[in-house]
Design a protein around this motif. Structure first.
Motif, PDB file in Angstrom:
ATOM      1  N   ALA A  69      36.380  37.457  28.917  1.00 39.09           N
ATOM      2  CA  ALA A  69      36.246  37.452  27.458  1.00 39.09           C
ATOM      3  C   ALA A  69      35.106  38.327  26.965  1.00 39.09           C
ATOM      4  CB  ALA A  69      36.035  36.022  26.958  1.00 39.09           C
ATOM      5  N   GLY A  70      34.137  38.662  27.833  1.00 42.40           N
ATOM      6  CA  GLY A  70      32.960  39.401  27.405  1.00 42.40           C
ATOM      7  C   GLY A  70      33.246  40.690  26.650  1.00 42.40           C
ATOM      8  N   PRO A  71      34.047  41.619  27.216  1.00 43.13           N
ATOM      9  CA  PRO A  71      34.336  42.861  26.485  1.00 43.13           C
ATOM     10  C   PRO A  71      35.034  42.621  25.144  1.00 43.13           C
ATOM     11  CG  PRO A  71      34.936  43.074  28.791  1.00 43.13           C
ATOM     12  CD  PRO A  71      34.633  41.629  28.565  1.00 43.13           C
ATOM     13  N   LEU A  72      35.979  41.680  25.118  1.00 37.06           N
ATOM     14  CA  LEU A  72      36.662  41.387  23.863  1.00 37.06           C
ATOM     15  C   LEU A  72      35.696  40.814  22.829  1.00 37.06           C
ATOM     16  CD1 LEU A  72      40.032  39.830  25.090  1.00 37.06           C
ATOM     17  CD2 LEU A  72      39.710  42.038  23.967  1.00 37.06           C
ATOM     18  N   ALA A  73      34.752  39.964  23.284  1.00 33.57           N
ATOM     19  CA  ALA A  73      33.763  39.412  22.364  1.00 33.57           C
ATOM     20  C   ALA A  73      32.869  40.511  21.808  1.00 33.57           C
ATOM     21  CB  ALA A  73      32.925  38.351  23.081  1.00 33.57           C
ATOM     22  N   ALA A  74      32.493  41.476  22.660  1.00 32.64           N
ATOM     23  CA  ALA A  74      31.693  42.606  22.181  1.00 32.64           C
ATOM     24  C   ALA A  74      32.492  43.439  21.176  1.00 32.64           C
ATOM     25  CB  ALA A  74      31.252  43.466  23.357  1.00 32.64           C
ATOM     26  N   GLY A  75      33.777  43.650  21.461  1.00 30.35           N
ATOM     27  CA  GLY A  75      34.618  44.388  20.519  1.00 30.35           C
ATOM     28  C   GLY A  75      34.778  43.660  19.197  1.00 30.35           C
ATOM     29  N   ALA A  76      34.949  42.331  19.269  1.00 24.18           N
ATOM     30  CA  ALA A  76      35.063  41.541  18.043  1.00 24.18           C
ATOM     31  C   ALA A  76      33.779  41.612  17.231  1.00 24.18           C
ATOM     32  CB  ALA A  76      35.401  40.092  18.393  1.00 24.18           C
ATOM     33  N   ALA A  77      32.628  41.559  17.915  1.00 16.65           N
ATOM     34  CA  ALA A  77      31.345  41.669  17.215  1.00 16.65           C
ATOM     35  C   ALA A  77      31.190  43.035  16.569  1.00 16.65           C
ATOM     36  CB  ALA A  77      30.201  41.398  18.192  1.00 16.65           C
ATOM     37  N   ALA A  78      31.617  44.091  17.277  1.00 16.67           N
ATOM     38  CA  ALA A  78      31.543  45.439  16.709  1.00 16.67           C
ATOM     39  C   ALA A  78      32.400  45.538  15.448  1.00 16.67           C
ATOM     40  CB  ALA A  78      31.984  46.470  17.744  1.00 16.67           C
ATOM     41  N   ALA A  79      33.605  44.973  15.487  1.00 15.96           N
ATOM     42  CA  ALA A  79      34.486  45.017  14.319  1.00 15.96           C
ATOM     43  C   ALA A  79      33.891  44.234  13.161  1.00 15.96           C
ATOM     44  CB  ALA A  79      35.859  44.466  14.694  1.00 15.96           C
ATOM     45  N   ALA A 240      43.410  32.785  26.914  1.00 17.28           N
ATOM     46  CA  ALA A 240      42.167  32.026  26.774  1.00 17.28           C
ATOM     47  C   ALA A 240      40.991  32.950  26.495  1.00 17.28           C
ATOM     48  CB  ALA A 240      41.905  31.207  28.033  1.00 17.28           C
ATOM     49  N   ALA A 241      40.974  34.134  27.132  1.00 12.93           N
ATOM     50  CA  ALA A 241      39.894  35.091  26.896  1.00 12.93           C
ATOM     51  C   ALA A 241      39.907  35.572  25.446  1.00 12.93           C
ATOM     52  CB  ALA A 241      40.020  36.264  27.848  1.00 12.93           C
ATOM     53  N   ALA A 242      41.077  35.847  24.910  1.00  6.08           N
ATOM     54  CA  ALA A 242      41.166  36.282  23.517  1.00  6.08           C
ATOM     55  C   ALA A 242      40.700  35.183  22.571  1.00  6.08           C
ATOM     56  CB  ALA A 242      42.601  36.692  23.191  1.00  6.08           C
ATOM     57  N   ALA A 243      41.094  33.938  22.856  1.00  6.49           N
ATOM     58  CA  ALA A 243      40.648  32.821  22.019  1.00  6.49           C
ATOM     59  C   ALA A 243      39.135  32.652  22.103  1.00  6.49           C
ATOM     60  CB  ALA A 243      41.352  31.538  22.442  1.00  6.49           C
ATOM     61  N   THR A 244      38.566  32.836  23.295  1.00  7.38           N
ATOM     62  CA  THR A 244      37.125  32.705  23.474  1.00  7.38           C
ATOM     63  C   THR A 244      36.372  33.798  22.733  1.00  7.38           C
ATOM     64  OG1 THR A 244      37.501  31.732  25.663  1.00  7.38           O
ATOM     65  CG2 THR A 244      35.291  32.549  25.216  1.00  7.38           C
ATOM     66  N   ALA A 245      36.982  34.962  22.607  1.00  7.73           N
ATOM     67  CA  ALA A 245      36.332  36.102  21.947  1.00  7.73           C
ATOM     68  C   ALA A 245      36.518  36.100  20.434  1.00  7.73           C
ATOM     69  CB  ALA A 245      36.880  37.408  22.518  1.00  7.73           C
ATOM     70  N   SER A 246      37.270  35.157  19.884  1.00  3.73           N
ATOM     71  CA  SER A 246      37.685  35.228  18.485  1.00  3.73           C
ATOM     72  C   SER A 246      36.758  34.595  17.446  1.00  3.73           C
ATOM     73  CB  SER A 246      39.071  34.570  18.342  1.00  3.73           C
ATOM     74  OG  SER A 246      38.981  33.167  18.602  1.00  3.73           O
ATOM     75  N   PRO A 247      35.669  33.877  17.791  1.00  7.92           N
ATOM     76  CA  PRO A 247      34.913  33.162  16.753  1.00  7.92           C
ATOM     77  C   PRO A 247      34.477  34.002  15.561  1.00  7.92           C
ATOM     78  CG  PRO A 247      34.194  32.395  18.891  1.00  7.92           C
ATOM     79  CD  PRO A 247      35.153  33.524  19.124  1.00  7.92           C
ATOM     80  N   LEU A 248      33.921  35.200  15.789  1.00  5.79           N
ATOM     81  CA  LEU A 248      33.456  36.004  14.655  1.00  5.79           C
ATOM     82  C   LEU A 248      34.611  36.469  13.776  1.00  5.79           C
ATOM     83  CD1 LEU A 248      30.530  38.221  16.001  1.00  5.79           C
ATOM     84  CD2 LEU A 248      30.456  36.552  14.142  1.00  5.79           C
ATOM     85  N   LEU A 249      35.775  36.683  14.376  1.00  4.24           N
ATOM     86  CA  LEU A 249      36.926  37.097  13.572  1.00  4.24           C
ATOM     87  C   LEU A 249      37.470  35.916  12.770  1.00  4.24           C
ATOM     88  CD1 LEU A 249      38.710  39.531  16.038  1.00  4.24           C
ATOM     89  CD2 LEU A 249      36.835  39.938  14.428  1.00  4.24           C
ATOM     90  N   LEU A 250      37.319  34.707  13.309  1.00  6.59           N
ATOM     91  CA  LEU A 250      37.641  33.514  12.529  1.00  6.59           C
ATOM     92  C   LEU A 250      36.670  33.376  11.356  1.00  6.59           C
ATOM     93  CD1 LEU A 250      38.418  30.960  15.372  1.00  6.59           C
ATOM     94  CD2 LEU A 250      40.055  31.878  13.719  1.00  6.59           C
ATOM     95  N   ALA A 251      35.396  33.692  11.598  1.00  4.54           N
ATOM     96  CA  ALA A 251      34.418  33.655  10.517  1.00  4.54           C
ATOM     97  C   ALA A 251      34.774  34.669   9.433  1.00  4.54           C
ATOM     98  CB  ALA A 251      33.019  33.938  11.066  1.00  4.54           C
TER      99      ALA A 251
END
Length: 294
Positions: A69-79, A240-251
């Motif tokens: 999930a790490g890279p996806l979380a970084a990408g979500a944060a960048a977006a 599961a990795a995508a769901a774990t990386a999604s919090p900021l996009l939910l915000a």
């Protein structure tokens, strides 16, 4: 002694079996390190101890999930942070008044978003340690400033909580499972695909009134689907990795008014599990077609 306190963070059995070795290695390294190097070494030991106590190592399913999930979380944060910067820039450009920054929480939010954005890009382009440090620092500062700024910036509860949760995902992943370049490239492409259309929308370049805040979540789901189909990772792990990386996009969805429209809201929330189900169906079809393989 600080190292003695840090050793207590480890699980008792691990500390009993490996504590003396950790202490000896730390003391030997500390003799040749600068003060900043000793601080970094101490932080590494503390992080390793907490990962061991929480079971977030490369030997556990939870640790491997966070690594995925790490890279996806970084990408979500960048977006997410890129969209915040875009909104500020566009509102400044079209504003009739002069652009200025004041020493207030809104300015701290802006600089925190900029730091997190730069950190995410740095982490995804090969400088993982420095980028993650800048990204996590930016997310923590953003969370604090969002609480201080209150309702003027999105949501004073959901936004900080999601920022801190994303920071945890980024720092809790096992360092001995670094992301491969393909995962980082996919996360970067996901961030760009989530950011660019909405920036054009904010600038009035798209004939669409609103995306209900769901577009970044849909892009994340599509990225997880493509990544799962292109690699050997399991569908469950990818979902599961995508769901774990999604919090900021939910915000982002929360502060973009999605909660006021039930249909787009549930469609966005369901996008990630539906992408996983679609991946299962496509993999099943590929196995049934002669001459194809997974």
């Amino acid at each position: 002694m600080m190292i003695a306190l840090l050793l207590r963070l480890y699980p008792r059995r691990y500390r009993r079996e490996n504590g003396a070795e950790i202490l000896a290695v730390h003391q030997e390294a500390a003799a040749h390190l600068t003060r900043l190097g000793r601080v970094r070494d101490t932080a590494d030991i503390a992080a390793h101890a907490l990962r061991m106590r929480l079971g977030l190592t490369s030997a556990t399913a939870a640790g491997r999930l966070l690594a995925e999930a790490g890279p996806l979380a970084a990408g979500a944060a960048a977006a997410y942070c890129g969209l915040h910067l875009s909104r500020w820039y566009i509102s400044t450009v079209v504003s009739p008044g002069p652009a200025h920054l004041e020493a207030d929480s809104a300015s701290v939010l802006l600089f925190a978003a900029a730091l997190a954005f730069v950190g995410a890009v740095t982490a995804l382009t090969g400088h993982r340690r420095a980028g993650t440090l800048a990204l996590v620092t930016g997310l923590v500062a953003l969370a604090v400033a969002a609480v201080v700024d209150g309702p003027a910036f999105g949501d004073p509860v959901v936004t900080p909580a999601m920022a801190l949760l994303t920071a945890f995902v980024l720092v809790a992943g096992p360092p001995d499972l670094p992301p491969d370049p393909g995962a980082c490239a996919a996360a970067g492409a996901m961030a760009a695909a989530a950011w660019l259309p909405l920036t054009a929308l904010y600038a009035g370049a798209l004939p669409v009134s609103t995306d209900y805040g769901m577009w970044p979540l849909l892009v994340l789901a599509a990225a997880a689907l493509l990544r799962t189909l292109r690699t050997a990772s399991s569908v469950l792990t990818g979902t599961a990795a995508a769901a774990t990386a999604s919090p900021l996009l939910l915000a982002h969805a929360r502060t973009s008014g999605a909660w006021e429209y039930p249909l787009p809201l549930w469609a966005g929330i369901a996008a990630i599990p539906l992408a996983g189900a679609l991946a299962v169906a496509l993999r099943t079809l590929r196995r049934q077609v002669p001459g194809t393989r997974d």
